[in-house]
Design a protein around this motif. Structure first.
Motif, short mmCIF file in Angstrom:
data_model
loop_
_atom_site.label_atom_id
_atom_site.label_comp_id
_atom_site.label_asym_id
_atom_site.label_seq_id
_atom_site.Cartn_x
_atom_site.Cartn_y
_atom_site.Cartn_z
N SER A 70 26.83 93.02 79.93
CA SER A 70 26.34 91.97 79.03
C SER A 70 25.67 92.47 77.58
N ASP A 71 25.60 91.63 76.90
CA ASP A 71 24.91 91.56 75.43
C ASP A 71 23.42 92.29 75.77
N GLU A 72 22.76 91.44 76.63
CA GLU A 72 21.36 92.01 77.05
C GLU A 72 21.19 93.45 77.66
N ARG A 74 23.30 95.82 76.76
CA ARG A 74 23.37 96.76 75.63
C ARG A 74 22.10 96.83 74.74
N ALA A 75 21.54 95.66 74.39
CA ALA A 75 20.34 95.34 73.71
C ALA A 75 19.24 96.16 74.32
#
Length: 108
Positions: A70-72, A74-75
């Protein structure tokens, strides 16, 4: 239920900085579907090292796998390469599927 754990072996001289890094990082776990809980565990000191384990509980392995892509995810891991490596070797991942669950509320 699926439990995902990463184990870290941290030299004693890095323990305070390692803990500060974890305690002050911005987690995005609570934004994820299927996330149930997170714990950062600290073991006993042994031979100048401390074993830590990050421990997340998910509704299913599929929910955990969705988190890892997910983008979460990676962030929340974006700064990982910018900090000094505080643990020995690579974190050791362990994943577990629940075959039994007994809650305190069930026995009350």
């Amino acid at each position: 239920m699926y439990l995902a754990m990463n184990r870290f072996t941290v030299p004693l001289e890095n323990a305070a900085e390692f803990e500060e890094l974890w305690l002050n990082r911005q987690s995005r776990l609570q934004d994820m579907d299927g996330f149930q809980s997170f714990h950062m565990l600290k073991g006993a000191e042994e031979e100048g090292r401390i074993l830590y384990a990050s421990h997340t509980v998910w509704q299913s392995e599929a929910h955990f796998r969705a988190w890892t892509t997910s983008d979460e995810f990676r962030a929340s891991h974006a700064r990982a390469g910018q900090t000094r490596k505080l643990h020995e070797g690579a974190p050791r991942f362990e994943g577990f599927k629940a075959i039994q669950n007994i809650d305190a509320l069930q026995s009350a």
